[in-house]
Design a protein around this motif. Structure first.
Motif, PDB file in Angstrom:
ATOM      1  N   ALA A   1    -113.193  40.548 -58.302  1.00  0.00           N
ATOM      2  CA  ALA A   1    -114.605  40.216 -58.486  1.00  0.00           C
ATOM      3  C   ALA A   1    -114.968  39.123 -57.499  1.00  0.00           C
ATOM      4  N   MET A   2    -116.088  39.289 -56.814  1.00  0.00           N
ATOM      5  CA  MET A   2    -116.461  38.324 -55.780  1.00  0.00           C
ATOM      6  C   MET A   2    -116.731  36.938 -56.354  1.00  0.00           C
ATOM      7  N   VAL A   3    -117.259  36.867 -57.573  1.00  0.00           N
ATOM      8  CA  VAL A   3    -117.495  35.558 -58.173  1.00  0.00           C
ATOM      9  C   VAL A   3    -116.170  34.856 -58.448  1.00  0.00           C
TER      10      VAL A   3
ATOM     11  N   TRP B   1    -119.781  40.789 -59.969  1.00  0.00           N
ATOM     12  CA  TRP B   1    -119.731  39.957 -61.171  1.00  0.00           C
ATOM     13  C   TRP B   1    -118.464  40.144 -61.996  1.00  0.00           C
ATOM     14  N   GLY B   2    -117.667  41.153 -61.681  1.00  0.00           N
ATOM     15  CA  GLY B   2    -116.536  41.471 -62.538  1.00  0.00           C
ATOM     16  C   GLY B   2    -116.907  42.561 -63.526  1.00  0.00           C
ATOM     17  N   ARG B   3    -115.980  42.934 -64.378  1.00  0.00           N
ATOM     18  CA  ARG B   3    -116.161  44.077 -65.263  1.00  0.00           C
ATOM     19  C   ARG B   3    -116.586  43.672 -66.666  1.00  0.00           C
ATOM     20  N   GLU B   4    -116.647  42.388 -66.927  1.00  0.00           N
ATOM     21  CA  GLU B   4    -117.040  41.912 -68.242  1.00  0.00           C
ATOM     22  C   GLU B   4    -118.083  40.809 -68.089  1.00  0.00           C
ATOM     23  N   GLY B   5    -118.648  40.387 -69.220  1.00  0.00           N
ATOM     24  CA  GLY B   5    -119.608  39.300 -69.185  1.00  0.00           C
ATOM     25  C   GLY B   5    -121.033  39.794 -69.123  1.00  0.00           C
ATOM     26  N   PRO B   6    -122.010  38.914 -69.396  1.00  0.00           N
ATOM     27  CA  PRO B   6    -123.408  39.325 -69.491  1.00  0.00           C
ATOM     28  C   PRO B   6    -124.015  39.820 -68.186  1.00  0.00           C
TER      29      PRO B   6
ATOM     30  N   ILE C   1    -109.586  52.932 -53.476  1.00  0.00           N
ATOM     31  CA  ILE C   1    -110.480  51.771 -53.575  1.00  0.00           C
ATOM     32  C   ILE C   1    -111.873  52.257 -53.937  1.00  0.00           C
ATOM     33  N   GLU C   2    -112.475  51.639 -54.954  1.00  0.00           N
ATOM     34  CA  GLU C   2    -113.850  51.979 -55.331  1.00  0.00           C
ATOM     35  C   GLU C   2    -114.648  50.696 -55.554  1.00  0.00           C
ATOM     36  N   GLY C   3    -115.947  50.765 -55.246  1.00  0.00           N
ATOM     37  CA  GLY C   3    -116.803  49.584 -55.340  1.00  0.00           C
ATOM     38  C   GLY C   3    -118.073  49.799 -56.123  1.00  0.00           C
ATOM     39  N   TYR C   4    -118.020  50.661 -57.150  1.00  0.00           N
ATOM     40  CA  TYR C   4    -119.211  50.930 -57.963  1.00  0.00           C
ATOM     41  C   TYR C   4    -119.379  49.885 -59.064  1.00  0.00           C
ATOM     42  N   ARG C   5    -120.511  49.938 -59.739  1.00  0.00           N
ATOM     43  CA  ARG C   5    -120.704  49.079 -60.904  1.00  0.00           C
ATOM     44  C   ARG C   5    -119.733  49.511 -62.014  1.00  0.00           C
ATOM     45  N   PRO C   6    -119.420  48.603 -62.919  1.00  0.00           N
ATOM     46  CA  PRO C   6    -118.483  48.948 -63.995  1.00  0.00           C
ATOM     47  C   PRO C   6    -118.921  50.184 -64.769  1.00  0.00           C
ATOM     48  N   GLY C   7    -117.981  51.111 -65.006  1.00  0.00           N
ATOM     49  CA  GLY C   7    -118.240  52.297 -65.815  1.00  0.00           C
ATOM     50  C   GLY C   7    -118.589  53.536 -65.041  1.00  0.00           C
ATOM     51  N   VAL C   8    -118.973  53.414 -63.777  1.00  0.00           N
ATOM     52  CA  VAL C   8    -119.398  54.590 -63.005  1.00  0.00           C
ATOM     53  C   VAL C   8    -118.238  55.558 -62.813  1.00  0.00           C
TER      54      VAL C   8
END
Length: 344
Positions: A166-168, A93-98, A60-67
């Protein structure tokens, strides 16, 4: 915590710090066998993690996307090492989107899902329900469910996969009933005026004479009748049943009655009735309530109150491991070359 409660052998990989260990929460960290410090930016640290993955069912990992990808520890590398691995990822926010790479907290994620707008009343404005909806309900527990399902599927296919929570997304999913009410015209677009948001006189909280509060949830007609009887206004039932749910005069009348007596009085009046009236308890009071004691809903573990593991299992009940069991759990990881850090 939930996975450990349900029997998982959970080892935390901590970032090396001067203090030697990361922050400890005596409740959220319960059941973990321990933690080790590994520098993921070093080749040695990455090698150590890969060796652990040989034994692991789940990462399980909880970093920002790409880390994790930049560290060379993304899903492709880890699943190549252990094809049966369940790779759990959690973001706000998930791994995609602005917004994927921007900072945020629970309040931001539930704001974008529509959940925050629905909380609160006309006077308070949107009011955050602690961080239960985004972080925990729509985040951690949703990921836990996904991991459990992926592990079940893996036993059939023999293959691992990525579980991305993604929490959203989770906060939106928890709003499904409200979305449905909105779709069939039973939930107005504006805040307040809805049956479950505290606007209805029969589904809200009232202060008592001692400054403590009671919660009223008498939605159904029979329950409302029991409420009126307990308040001594049953003779006006026909009139009360015909007014609007958010009628300010009825609300004021009921508020004045509740304010005339302390909470303990109303607890005695409504106990063992179907009026759906309960005391609003503090965390410490909740631990001492007779029903919670009878259910074992709160347990005393190493000097701290803990919400008991849930759900309940008939054959394999969840337990918190003792010191001997914890030593056995940590020994399964074969950590000859890694320094074990205390959780406390």
């Amino acid at each position: 915590m939930a996975l450990a409660d349900l029997g998982a052998n959970v080892l935390r990989i901590a970032r090396p710090t001067k203090g030697g260990a990361s922050k400890f929460n005596p409740v959220l960290d319960r059941g973990r066998c321990g933690q080790i410090a590994l520098d993921m930016k070093s080749e040695d640290g990455r090698d150590q993690l890969m060796k652990l993955l040989d034994q692991a069912d789940v990462l399980i990992e909880g970093y920002r996307p790409g880390v994790m990808e930049r560290l060379g520890l993304g899903p492709s590398e880890c699943l190549a090492r252990n094809p049966r691995l369940i790779y759990g990822r959690i973001t706000g926010w998930g791994r995609e989107g602005p917004l994927a790479h921007t900072a945020g907290h629970d309040i931001n994620y539930i704001a974008l899902s529509g959940a925050l707008h629905a909380c609160g009343n006309a006077e308070s404005g949107p009011f955050p329900p602690l961080n239960l909806v985004g972080d925990f309900g729509g985040g951690g527990l949703l990921l836990t469910l996904g991991i459990a399902c992926a592990l079940f599927e893996s036993r059939i296919s023999g293959r691992g996969q990525v579980v991305d929570a993604a929490m959203v997304d989770g906060a939106s999913m928890l709003m499904s009933m409200i979305y449905g009410l909105r779709a069939n015209g039973r939930w107005p677009a504006q805040r307040a005026g809805n049956i479950l948001d505290g606007s209805a006189y029969f589904y809200t909280c009232y202060p008592c004479a001692d400054g403590k509060w009671v919660a009223v949830g008498a939605i159904e007609a029979d329950f409302r009748l029991a409420l009126f009887e307990g308040l001594g206004i049953a003779s006006d039932t026909k009139i009360l049943m015909q007014v609007r749910d958010d009628d300010p005069q009825v609300r004021a009348r009921i508020a004045a009655i509740f304010a005339s007596q302390p909470r303990e009085h109303w607890q005695r009046v409504f106990e063992s009735t179907d009026a759906c009236v309960t005391p609003v308890l503090s965390i410490d009071e909740a631990a001492d309530h007779p029903h919670n004691i009878a259910m074992g809903s709160v347990r005393r573990i190493q000097g701290a109150n803990h919400p008991a593991p849930a759900p309940r299992f008939s054959r394999t009940p969840a337990t918190t491991p003792d010191e001997q069991q914890t030593r056995e759990l940590i020994s399964q990881w074969q950590l000859e070359d890694a320094a074990l850090l205390p959780l406390g």
